[in-house]
Scaffold this motif. Structure first.
Motif, PDB file in Angstrom:
ATOM      1  N   THR A  40     -17.566 -20.359 -12.025  1.00 47.76           N
ATOM      2  CA  THR A  40     -18.452 -20.659 -13.152  1.00 47.76           C
ATOM      3  C   THR A  40     -18.670 -22.152 -13.251  1.00 47.76           C
ATOM      4  O   THR A  40     -17.869 -22.947 -12.749  1.00 47.76           O
ATOM      5  CB  THR A  40     -17.863 -20.148 -14.482  1.00 47.76           C
ATOM      6  OG1 THR A  40     -16.606 -20.795 -14.722  1.00 47.76           O
ATOM      7  CG2 THR A  40     -17.671 -18.639 -14.453  1.00 47.76           C
ATOM      8  N   THR A  41     -19.746 -22.527 -13.914  1.00 49.31           N
ATOM      9  CA  THR A  41     -20.095 -23.945 -14.026  1.00 49.31           C
ATOM     10  C   THR A  41     -19.170 -24.654 -14.998  1.00 49.31           C
ATOM     11  O   THR A  41     -18.806 -24.116 -16.047  1.00 49.31           O
ATOM     12  CB  THR A  41     -21.549 -24.088 -14.503  1.00 49.31           C
ATOM     13  OG1 THR A  41     -22.411 -23.504 -13.525  1.00 49.31           O
ATOM     14  CG2 THR A  41     -21.929 -25.559 -14.701  1.00 49.31           C
ATOM     15  N   ILE A  42     -18.805 -25.869 -14.648  1.00 52.30           N
ATOM     16  CA  ILE A  42     -18.034 -26.742 -15.528  1.00 52.30           C
ATOM     17  C   ILE A  42     -19.017 -27.654 -16.255  1.00 52.30           C
ATOM     18  O   ILE A  42     -19.863 -28.284 -15.634  1.00 52.30           O
ATOM     19  CB  ILE A  42     -17.030 -27.592 -14.721  1.00 52.30           C
ATOM     20  CG1 ILE A  42     -15.983 -26.697 -14.065  1.00 52.30           C
ATOM     21  CG2 ILE A  42     -16.365 -28.631 -15.616  1.00 52.30           C
ATOM     22  CD1 ILE A  42     -15.100 -27.438 -13.080  1.00 52.30           C
ATOM     23  N   ASN A  43     -18.871 -27.742 -17.541  1.00 52.52           N
ATOM     24  CA  ASN A  43     -19.749 -28.584 -18.347  1.00 52.52           C
ATOM     25  C   ASN A  43     -18.921 -29.657 -19.046  1.00 52.52           C
ATOM     26  O   ASN A  43     -18.379 -29.443 -20.126  1.00 52.52           O
ATOM     27  CB  ASN A  43     -20.511 -27.746 -19.377  1.00 52.52           C
ATOM     28  CG  ASN A  43     -21.502 -26.805 -18.719  1.00 52.52           C
ATOM     29  OD1 ASN A  43     -22.363 -27.226 -17.960  1.00 52.52           O
ATOM     30  ND2 ASN A  43     -21.360 -25.503 -18.990  1.00 52.52           N
ATOM     31  N   GLY A  44     -18.823 -30.786 -18.417  1.00 55.81           N
ATOM     32  CA  GLY A  44     -18.089 -31.907 -18.996  1.00 55.81           C
ATOM     33  C   GLY A  44     -16.656 -31.971 -18.514  1.00 55.81           C
ATOM     34  O   GLY A  44     -15.965 -30.960 -18.444  1.00 55.81           O
ATOM     35  N   TRP A  45     -16.205 -33.175 -18.152  1.00 60.03           N
ATOM     36  CA  TRP A  45     -14.827 -33.345 -17.696  1.00 60.03           C
ATOM     37  C   TRP A  45     -14.286 -34.706 -18.117  1.00 60.03           C
ATOM     38  O   TRP A  45     -15.027 -35.667 -18.301  1.00 60.03           O
ATOM     39  CB  TRP A  45     -14.708 -33.185 -16.182  1.00 60.03           C
ATOM     40  CG  TRP A  45     -15.723 -33.949 -15.375  1.00 60.03           C
ATOM     41  CD1 TRP A  45     -16.891 -33.480 -14.869  1.00 60.03           C
ATOM     42  CD2 TRP A  45     -15.660 -35.342 -15.002  1.00 60.03           C
ATOM     43  NE1 TRP A  45     -17.569 -34.469 -14.196  1.00 60.03           N
ATOM     44  CE2 TRP A  45     -16.836 -35.623 -14.256  1.00 60.03           C
ATOM     45  CE3 TRP A  45     -14.745 -36.369 -15.207  1.00 60.03           C
ATOM     46  CZ2 TRP A  45     -17.098 -36.894 -13.733  1.00 60.03           C
ATOM     47  CZ3 TRP A  45     -14.996 -37.625 -14.691  1.00 60.03           C
ATOM     48  CH2 TRP A  45     -16.158 -37.871 -13.951  1.00 60.03           C
TER      49      TRP A  45
END
Length: 585
Positions: A40-45
């Motif tokens: 799944t996509t990561i949004n912000g790190w």
């Protein structure tokens, strides 16, 4: 390895891998690579880590890096926060100290989110060595890296570009160009596909390339027209000192900018002075009726003797930059005037290009400009349109990397596409214009504890320019052939108080290296440059040894070369220029 997972991203796994990309003794470049290994996509790190006392970040790019004490935090830039499955992003920073990161977290969670729990990346391979090197090939070897689960293979990089992946401990690189400098590093990958830090760099120069050519790295010195007066320094001195054989370019300083156009700065020095035989490059006296005399004719004779040298006519400088604002009200007319002046039939064969030394666009120098950040890009675009694609077009630019400083005030990244290279003026950061100090070397390579102004060092300037989109190969590192100093100083180390500028031969607080090496020899180094205390005087300046350090750093950064202000400050046998030449081979 840092894990990257949150309860809200249960199907997400990711890693963040740290590597030391370069180490120049007094500082280093670190890089983190964040990779989404999940579905799944990561949004912000947000990456967090500890550095031991004495190790710190001095500048960063492609992420916002802050700290509280020894705890450092990197947050994604707006364009880099979203990572699709399999995607990765890398951010980097320059630092000082020798420590490695520890206690890593991502988005508040501990490490190993979806990677290999408890597994550590491989070590760096041994420093590569060169075997047989021909005009078109080089054999590179290295000792093995180690890893708790085993090393899978190695990536080999030439000038920061991966050229092969191999399981062997040697590689033969082919298709090289003769007489060219190359930098090689090697990076190990373990069985979990984790990359370790890159090796220390290996510098290789292929043979060939023609006699008298000092290589492909740009090695430029300024020659000042006024040096022929009190300094008694002439174009011939470039030849007799050995400097001409070790450089690739000369910037002739300066032409003026007046009334919206380029003009001659000193007609007598430039093309009127009659040279005697003993002052002339070719040993022939000028005649009263010859079409061209002065420095321009002497440069012509120097190029006949050293045909590898290219000469650029530099316009502006500290004193004559005030005319740029008016000139840029009509960029096309300004560019046309400069081109026509440089290509005057009397001396068109002398010059190979134009250098624009505006101090400073949309900022203050001797005078202030408020033309807006686009003015730098507009200027270089207009000049490129007038000169064409094959004409040398360069600019001397600020090295002020402080937050909101001069680099931030103009679009140097946008202008770079029209520019062959920038001469980054990585000197004059500090001096006795601050009459009471604190004392500080005027050309630090890196930051150091107690430096009077953050962002006032070469490494931060180069990092900021890279971050703004300027290719490393279009950046030349500046070296000063002089020192700046104070008097009334009691403290030997930097940071002391003073009562005013030290006495200099030509101006207070300023002295040539060729004088200082004998009258006030260096007593220490800080931030990659030297300083000296003799009596109550304190001077900061570069020596052949510190220049060697700077050149190694420039190569590790992939810079296009180096330049010096200015030739007359060097010794009679050109020892500072020799250090630049040797360091960039």
């Amino acid at each position: 390895m840092v894990g990257l997972a949150t309860p809200a991203q249960a199907a997400t796994s990711a890693t963040a891998t740290y590597a030391k990309a370069a180490d120049w003794g007094s500082g280093f470049e670190g890089r983190w690579t964040v990779k989404n290994t999940g579905t799944t996509t990561i949004n912000g790190w947000t990456v967090e880590w500890d550095f031991p006392a004495g190790t710190r970040v001095t500048s960063a790019w492609d992420a916002d890096v802050t700290n509280v004490g020894n705890r450092w935090t990197a947050k994604n830039k707006p364009w880099a926060g979203s990572l699709a499955p399999g995607a990765s992003v890398t951010f980097g920073f320059n630092g000082t100290g020798t420590g490695a990161p520890s206690n890593c977290k991502l988005n508040g969670n501990s490490c190993d989110g979806g990677g290999v729990p408890g597994d550590t990346p491989p070590t760096a391979p041994g420093v590569p060595t060169a075997g047989t090197v021909t005009e078109t090939s080089a054999v590179i070897s290295w000792t093995a890296a180690s890893d708790d689960k085993g090393v899978k293979n190695y990536d080999v990089y030439r000038n920061d570009t991966k050229v092969t992946t191999t399981t062997a401990l040697t590689f033969t690189d082919t298709g090289l160009t003769k007489g060219t400098n190359y930098t090689y590093t090697v990076q190990a990958r373990d069985t979990a596909d984790q990359l370790g830090p890159k090796s220390e760099p290996l510098f290789v120069t292929t043979p060939g390339g023609g006699g008298g050519n000092p290589g492909t790295a740009k090695k430029m010195v300024y020659f000042t027209q006024w040096g022929i007066y009190g300094r008694n320094y002439h174009v011939k001195n470039l030849d007799t000192s050995g400097i001409a054989a070790k450089i690739t370019h000369i910037n002739y300083a300066f032409g003026n900018v007046q009334g919206g156009r380029c003009t001659i700065g000193d007609a007598f020095a430039d093309y009127e002075k009659a040279y005697t035989a003993d002052q002339s490059v070719d040993g022939v006296a000028d005649t009263w009726d010859q079409p061209l005399r002065g420095n321009f004719n002497q440069l012509r004779e120097l190029k006949k003797k050293h045909p590898h040298i290219k000469v650029l006519f530099s316009f502006g400088g500290w004193t004559w930059s005030g005319g740029f604002t008016q000139a840029m009200q009509n960029p096309a007319a300004f560019a046309d005037s400069c081109y026509r002046l440089v290509e005057d039939p009397r001396w068109a064969d002398v010059f190979d290009g134009i250098d624009l030394d505006w101090e400073y666009p949309n900022a203050c120098g001797l005078t202030c400009d408020t033309s807006g950040p686009a003015v730098m890009k507009n200027m270089m675009q207009a000049f490129r349109a007038r000169t064409g694609p094959n004409y040398l077009l360069t600019a001397a630019i600020t090295a002020d990397a402080s937050s909101g400083g001069k680099i931030d005030n103009a679009d140097y990244g946008g202008a770079a596409q029209y520019t062959d290279w920038y001469n980054v003026m990585t000197y004059d950061f500090f001096g006795a214009w601050a009459a009471q100090g604190p004392t500080a070397p005027h050309s630090p390579l890196t930051s150091y504890p107690g430096i009077p102004q953050q962002g006032f060092n070469s490494a931060d300037a180069i990092a900021k320019l890279k971050a703004k989109g300027v290719p490393a190969a279009k950046l030349l590192l500046g070296v000063g052939y002089y020192g700046r100093g104070w008097t009334g100083v009691t403290q030997a180390t930097p940071g002391g108080t003073a009562t005013g500028p030290a006495q200099g031969t030509y101006e207070p607080g300023f002295e040539d290296y060729k004088v200082l090496k004998n009258t006030c020899p260096a007593t220490g180094t800080v931030g990659g440059t030297a300083y000296a205390k003799c009596g109550s005087n304190w001077w900061g300046y570069d020596t052949p040894a510190t220049i060697a350090t700077k050149m190694a750093w420039a190569k590790s950064q992939g810079l296009g070369g180096a330049f010096a202000w200015e030739a007359s400050g060097d010794t009679g046998n050109g020892e500072l220029t020799t250090a630049i030449d040797n360091g960039l081979k």
